[in-house]
Design an enzyme around this catalytic site. Structure first.
Site, PDB file in Angstrom:
ATOM      1  N   HIS A   1      10.854 -36.871 -30.280  1.00  0.00           N
ATOM      2  CA  HIS A   1       9.570 -37.214 -30.921  1.00  0.00           C
ATOM      3  C   HIS A   1       9.174 -36.155 -31.927  1.00  0.00           C
ATOM      4  O   HIS A   1       7.994 -35.958 -32.193  1.00  0.00           O
ATOM      5  CB  HIS A   1       8.500 -37.391 -29.840  1.00  0.00           C
ATOM      6  CG  HIS A   1       8.830 -38.484 -28.879  1.00  0.00           C
ATOM      7  ND1 HIS A   1       8.778 -39.823 -29.205  1.00  0.00           N
ATOM      8  CD2 HIS A   1       9.302 -38.428 -27.607  1.00  0.00           C
ATOM      9  CE1 HIS A   1       9.158 -40.543 -28.180  1.00  0.00           C
ATOM     10  NE2 HIS A   1       9.487 -39.732 -27.185  1.00  0.00           N
TER      11      HIS A   1
ATOM     12  N   LYS B   1       7.890 -15.635 -21.503  1.00  0.00           N
ATOM     13  CA  LYS B   1       8.519 -14.339 -21.224  1.00  0.00           C
ATOM     14  C   LYS B   1       9.268 -13.820 -22.443  1.00  0.00           C
ATOM     15  O   LYS B   1       9.132 -12.666 -22.841  1.00  0.00           O
ATOM     16  CB  LYS B   1       9.489 -14.481 -20.035  1.00  0.00           C
ATOM     17  CG  LYS B   1       8.804 -14.631 -18.697  1.00  0.00           C
ATOM     18  CD  LYS B   1       8.267 -13.331 -18.196  1.00  0.00           C
ATOM     19  CE  LYS B   1       6.829 -13.112 -17.985  1.00  0.00           C
ATOM     20  NZ  LYS B   1       5.820 -14.111 -17.938  1.00  0.00           N
TER      21      LYS B   1
ATOM     22  N   CYS C   1       0.869  -1.183   0.000  1.00  0.00           N
ATOM     23  CA  CYS C   1       0.000   0.000   0.000  1.00  0.00           C
ATOM     24  C   CYS C   1       0.899   1.225   0.000  1.00  0.00           C
ATOM     25  O   CYS C   1       2.111   1.126   0.064  1.00  0.00           O
ATOM     26  CB  CYS C   1      -0.851   0.009   1.262  1.00  0.00           C
ATOM     27  SG  CYS C   1      -1.803  -1.479   1.487  1.00  0.00           S
TER      28      CYS C   1
ATOM     29  N   ASN D   1       1.299   0.118   5.978  1.00  0.00           N
ATOM     30  CA  ASN D   1       1.638  -0.720   4.838  1.00  0.00           C
ATOM     31  C   ASN D   1       2.409  -1.898   5.395  1.00  0.00           C
ATOM     32  O   ASN D   1       3.404  -1.722   6.099  1.00  0.00           O
ATOM     33  CB  ASN D   1       2.499   0.040   3.825  1.00  0.00           C
ATOM     34  CG  ASN D   1       3.031  -0.911   2.747  1.00  0.00           C
ATOM     35  OD1 ASN D   1       2.343  -1.842   2.362  1.00  0.00           O
ATOM     36  ND2 ASN D   1       4.262  -0.685   2.299  1.00  0.00           N
ATOM     37  N   GLY D   2       1.952  -3.114   5.139  1.00  0.00           N
ATOM     38  CA  GLY D   2       2.654  -4.302   5.634  1.00  0.00           C
ATOM     39  C   GLY D   2       1.644  -5.348   6.061  1.00  0.00           C
ATOM     40  O   GLY D   2       0.459  -5.260   5.750  1.00  0.00           O
TER      41      GLY D   2
ATOM     42  N   GLU E   1       7.412 -21.239 -18.936  1.00  0.00           N
ATOM     43  CA  GLU E   1       7.352 -19.833 -18.500  1.00  0.00           C
ATOM     44  C   GLU E   1       8.472 -19.030 -19.141  1.00  0.00           C
ATOM     45  O   GLU E   1       8.268 -17.896 -19.566  1.00  0.00           O
ATOM     46  CB  GLU E   1       7.417 -19.764 -16.970  1.00  0.00           C
ATOM     47  CG  GLU E   1       7.444 -18.372 -16.398  1.00  0.00           C
ATOM     48  CD  GLU E   1       6.250 -17.501 -16.813  1.00  0.00           C
ATOM     49  OE1 GLU E   1       5.264 -18.038 -17.345  1.00  0.00           O
ATOM     50  OE2 GLU E   1       6.334 -16.276 -16.616  1.00  0.00           O
TER      51      GLU E   1
ATOM     52  N   GLU F   1       6.782 -12.875 -25.279  1.00  0.00           N
ATOM     53  CA  GLU F   1       5.846 -11.752 -25.101  1.00  0.00           C
ATOM     54  C   GLU F   1       6.547 -10.402 -25.012  1.00  0.00           C
ATOM     55  O   GLU F   1       5.936  -9.382 -25.303  1.00  0.00           O
ATOM     56  CB  GLU F   1       4.929 -11.984 -23.916  1.00  0.00           C
ATOM     57  CG  GLU F   1       5.551 -11.864 -22.558  1.00  0.00           C
ATOM     58  CD  GLU F   1       4.510 -11.993 -21.436  1.00  0.00           C
ATOM     59  OE1 GLU F   1       3.425 -11.411 -21.555  1.00  0.00           O
ATOM     60  OE2 GLU F   1       4.809 -12.682 -20.454  1.00  0.00           O
TER      61      GLU F   1
ATOM     62  N   TRP G   1      -3.854  -1.577  -1.136  1.00  0.00           N
ATOM     63  CA  TRP G   1      -3.860  -2.787  -1.948  1.00  0.00           C
ATOM     64  C   TRP G   1      -4.240  -3.885  -0.976  1.00  0.00           C
ATOM     65  O   TRP G   1      -3.410  -4.324  -0.178  1.00  0.00           O
ATOM     66  CB  TRP G   1      -2.482  -3.040  -2.556  1.00  0.00           C
ATOM     67  CG  TRP G   1      -2.481  -4.202  -3.507  1.00  0.00           C
ATOM     68  CD1 TRP G   1      -2.166  -5.508  -3.222  1.00  0.00           C
ATOM     69  CD2 TRP G   1      -2.855  -4.191  -4.885  1.00  0.00           C
ATOM     70  NE1 TRP G   1      -2.305  -6.283  -4.324  1.00  0.00           N
ATOM     71  CE2 TRP G   1      -2.724  -5.511  -5.376  1.00  0.00           C
ATOM     72  CE3 TRP G   1      -3.282  -3.207  -5.764  1.00  0.00           C
ATOM     73  CZ2 TRP G   1      -3.000  -5.859  -6.697  1.00  0.00           C
ATOM     74  CZ3 TRP G   1      -3.550  -3.545  -7.071  1.00  0.00           C
ATOM     75  CH2 TRP G   1      -3.415  -4.854  -7.531  1.00  0.00           C
TER      76      TRP G   1
ATOM     77  N   ARG H   1       1.294   1.790  -5.899  1.00  0.00           N
ATOM     78  CA  ARG H   1       1.490   0.833  -4.789  1.00  0.00           C
ATOM     79  C   ARG H   1       0.165   0.221  -4.338  1.00  0.00           C
ATOM     80  O   ARG H   1       0.133  -0.689  -3.506  1.00  0.00           O
ATOM     81  CB  ARG H   1       2.157   1.527  -3.599  1.00  0.00           C
ATOM     82  CG  ARG H   1       3.535   2.105  -3.869  1.00  0.00           C
ATOM     83  CD  ARG H   1       4.128   2.723  -2.609  1.00  0.00           C
ATOM     84  NE  ARG H   1       4.255   1.695  -1.584  1.00  0.00           N
ATOM     85  CZ  ARG H   1       5.320   0.878  -1.488  1.00  0.00           C
ATOM     86  NH1 ARG H   1       6.297   0.960  -2.371  1.00  0.00           N
ATOM     87  NH2 ARG H   1       5.392  -0.041  -0.547  1.00  0.00           N
TER      88      ARG H   1
ATOM     89  N   LYS I   1      -2.407  -6.125 -19.669  1.00  0.00           N
ATOM     90  CA  LYS I   1      -2.045  -6.706 -18.373  1.00  0.00           C
ATOM     91  C   LYS I   1      -3.104  -7.704 -17.925  1.00  0.00           C
ATOM     92  O   LYS I   1      -2.804  -8.722 -17.354  1.00  0.00           O
ATOM     93  CB  LYS I   1      -1.896  -5.606 -17.311  1.00  0.00           C
ATOM     94  CG  LYS I   1      -1.459  -6.133 -15.947  1.00  0.00           C
ATOM     95  CD  LYS I   1      -0.139  -6.850 -16.021  1.00  0.00           C
ATOM     96  CE  LYS I   1       0.242  -7.534 -14.732  1.00  0.00           C
ATOM     97  NZ  LYS I   1       1.417  -8.438 -14.884  1.00  0.00           N
TER      98      LYS I   1
HETATM   99  C1  AGP Z   1       2.105 -13.296 -18.496  1.00  0.00           C
HETATM  100  O1  AGP Z   1       3.332 -12.605 -18.498  1.00  0.00           O
HETATM  101  C2  AGP Z   1       1.066 -12.603 -19.344  1.00  0.00           C
HETATM  102  N1  AGP Z   1       0.887 -11.258 -18.899  1.00  0.00           N
HETATM  103  C3  AGP Z   1      -0.227 -13.402 -19.456  1.00  0.00           C
HETATM  104  O2  AGP Z   1       0.070 -14.668 -19.982  1.00  0.00           O
HETATM  105  C4  AGP Z   1      -0.976 -13.618 -18.132  1.00  0.00           C
HETATM  106  O3  AGP Z   1      -0.250 -14.497 -17.309  1.00  0.00           O
HETATM  107  C5  AGP Z   1      -2.347 -14.237 -18.449  1.00  0.00           C
HETATM  108  O4  AGP Z   1      -3.085 -13.330 -19.244  1.00  0.00           O
HETATM  109  C6  AGP Z   1      -3.159 -14.583 -17.184  1.00  0.00           C
HETATM  110  O5  AGP Z   1      -3.391 -13.433 -16.460  1.00  0.00           O
HETATM  111  P1  AGP Z   1      -3.987 -13.573 -14.973  1.00  0.00           P
HETATM  112  O6  AGP Z   1      -2.958 -14.292 -14.166  1.00  0.00           O
HETATM  113  O7  AGP Z   1      -4.226 -12.171 -14.509  1.00  0.00           O
HETATM  114  O8  AGP Z   1      -5.265 -14.370 -15.058  1.00  0.00           O
END
Ligand code: AGP
Length: 609
Positions: A504, A485, A2, A101-102, A481, A488, A75, A28, A604
């Site tokens: 395979h 990264k 927060c 905050n904490g 993962e 994207e 938050w 924050r 996001k």
């Molecule tokens: C991950 O870096 C991406 N921003 C995207 O794959 C994300 O993980 C996915 O859209 C799921 O989002 P969420 O965890 O908010 O549900």
């Protein structure tokens, strides 16, 4: 995470400055906001849930009397984002107001103790124990000053905090204190300020005083006094001159939110270890009784589910089925029933595909549990039980700190289940718990010791047309993962699959100089991974290995290697091993001249199907 702010002005009202400062701390946290000021010995409080601008439109935050005040932008970690849970919180008399905050780890026991002494609580927050604790301390020791009462109360608090506290009993001072959550002072000729972060007061001064853990500060219009909480001994500390611009300050000097959030992971992992035990117990109980468990998510959160399926299986002998949320209806819709349990994982708690999967399951009477980073999000409202990952707002589009926080919570859940089911020895459980507690330090070591090397690796392979990411066992999730990264934010086509799958089909793609990233914890898969490395090398691939420190066998085979600390149990390895992959993606994107915070075509939170 927060944002707190406090100020005492020599002239004029404090509220407008508090309001504008909270706006600069919005990154924050932004699900609730509140301000408290004191004027003529009377406390004034305005607060509500909602973004700062929304609340201001309703209550007019600037219109509050008094040259002294505190404010908070929230938050949520304990208690949904409702007006009653927003800060400031007060004691029974309304004479003491606190912003925080904490995470107060022992708040349940303190709350019970204070309730037995007659205190009335109105919120579900951990913070609210603090004003009542100070009130009770003063009731039992009427000769104490406000500062002494705060000091005595702090010694009862376990957990992380940055407090700013005011009282109508001594209306010309603000008491603040820090343990782990950030706290910094600002000073100029017109007043004194305390805040979670420098951006809050950078518009009015660039003279800052950093406050350390275990320190209490008394602010008056004439200045500040720092004391050690442990023995009340004085601390002398001069202001420093901050060279940051306001924009840089919001990123704490980092060029992008993504790299700031990668570096934040030791702190966020510590916060994730402060989750209240009874929430973990409750969720574990539901999983323990489940007839079948689907782990449902998208993107990075799906990779956390994939890793969790290995954790639940190996530690608790609980079979779980990771399913892409966008595929859930087609793949499982008909089979879900009243005996099914869904654990949905979503950083934002707003991802349309994941919410769609949850709604489908609920229509078929399944039990829905969830793990999210946003308390008060849709996911928390439609789940029967949820847990927050405590990672604080994640501004970068690429999930980084929220991924490792999800993994930490899922590992804690798997350990809870392992205890309930008695499938592994207590020694093994203790060892894993110890390693989870050590994880923040391990991640800090990786960032500190490997970041420069990873920058060089990113430079070396920046022009590669495609990358492979391979792992075995739980490292398959880490490989997936790492691939996501790099794709994207650096827009490099990348392929990931279990290393055993290479022969395979995918190995046909390998050409001379083709970069293959191997995730190689020293576990049962170590030997077979070496075999896979040899297969790739024989076809001209360049091996980039993420290895345990001192793994000479694989280091000798790799063209480049990145080391993580020794002795991390394989079942927890996605947490530390993901960090080098986050850094590799970030620095590769920089090498290509891209903005890692705003990757093309991505949002996001994907709130459309
Ligand atoms: C991950 O870096 C991406 N921003 C995207 O794959 C994300 O993980 C996915 O859209 C799921 O989002 P969420 O965890 O908010 O549900």
């Amino acid at each position: 995470m927060c944002g707190i702010f406090g100020c005492i002005l020599k002239e004029g009202n404090a509220a407008p400055l508090i309001h504008s400062s909270l706006k600069r701390l919005e990154y924050r946290g932004y699900d609730s906001v509140g301000i408290a000021t004191i004027s003529d010995g009377k406390m004034y409080i305005k607060k509500d849930s909602g973004k700062i601008d929304e609340v201001d439109k309703i209550v007019n935050l600037d219109d509050m009397p008094g040259n002294l005040g505190i404010g908070h932008t929230r938050w949520a970690t304990h208690g949904a984002p409702l007006k009653v849970n927003s800060h400031p919180h007060t004691d029974c008399t309304g004479e003491i107001a606190v912003v925080h905050n904490g995470i107060i780890e022992n708040f349940m026991e303190l709350r019970a103790e204070l309730q037995n002494l007659g205190h009335t609580f109105v919120s579900k927050t951990d913070t609210e124990v603090m004003p009542h604790l100070i009130e009770e301390t003063l009731k039992q020791n009427p000769n104490l000053t406000f500062q002494q009462a705060v000091l005595a109360s702090l010694k009862r608090i376990e957990g992380s905090y940055a407090f700013a506290i005011i009282s109508t009993r001594e209306p010309n001072k603000i008491i603040c204190a820090r343990n782990e959550s950030p706290l910094v002072l600002g000073i100029n000729g017109k007043g004194v300020f305390c805040a979670s972060d420098i951006p809050a007061f950078l518009e009015v001064t660039n003279k800052a005083v950093m406050i350390n853990n275990g320190e209490l500060v008394i602010l008056t219009a004439d200045g500040y006094e720092i004391r050690r909480i442990s023995d009340n001994s004085p601390v002398t500390r001069d202001p420093i001159k901050v060279e940051w611009t306001a924009e840089m300050a919001v990123k704490q000097g980092y060029p992008h939110f993504m790299i700031k959030e990668i570096h934040e992971q030791p702190e966020t992992l510590r916060n994730t270890l402060r989750i209240q035990d009874h929430y973990l117990d409750l969720l574990a109980t539901f999983l323990d009784r489940a007839n079948e468990v689907f782990l449902v998510a998208c993107g990075t959160s799906y990779h956390a589910c994939l890793a969790a399926s290995y954790m639940f299986s190996k530690l608790a002998f609980l079979p779980t089925y990771p399913v892409y949320a966008s595929e859930f209806l087609e793949q499982c819709g008909k089979s879900v029933n009243i005996d099914s349990t869904l654990l949905a994982v979503s950083q934002s708690g707003e991802t349309a595909d994941t919410i769609g999967a949850v709604s489908c399951a609920q229509q078929r009477a399944a039990t829905v549990l969830s793990l999210t980073n946003v308390i008060g999000s849709t996911m928390t409202r439609i789940s029967r039980v949820y847990i927050g990952t405590q990672a604080g707002p994640e501004i970068g589009v690429a999930a980084t700190k929220t991924f490792t926080s999800q993994l930490s919570v899922l590992a804690q859940l798997a350990l809870k289940l392992a205890k309930k089911r008695g499938k592994i020895s207590q020694d093994e459980i203790d060892c894993l718990e110890e390693n989870l507690k050590k994880m923040p330090d391990d991640v800090e070591t990786i960032v500190r010791t490997q970041e420069e090397k990873i920058k060089q690796i990113a430079k070396k392979y920046v022009d590669s047309k495609v990358f492979f990411f391979l792992g075995r066992g739980i490292s398959t999730a880490t490989a997936f993962e790492g691939r996501l990264k790099l794709m994207e934010i650096a827009y490099i086509p990348s392929i990931a699959f279990p290393a055993g799958e290479s022969k395979h089909g995918p190995i046909s793609l390998i050409e001379d100089g083709f970069p293959v990233v191997f995730i190689c914890p020293r576990d049962d898969t170590h030997k077979t991974v070496i075999g896979n490395i040899m297969e790739m090398k024989a076809r001209g691939a360049h091996i980039i290995a993420v290895v345990e420190e001192g793994d000479k066998e694989i280091e000798s085979l790799a063209d480049d290697f990145i080391e993580v600390p020794k002795g991390i149990p394989s079942i927890l390895s996605p947490i530390p091993f993901a960090v080098p992959l986050q850094l590799l993606a970030y620095y590769t994107a920089l090498e290509k001249g891209y903005n890692p915070d705003m990757p093309r075509n991505l949002a996001k939170s994907v709130t459309v199907k």
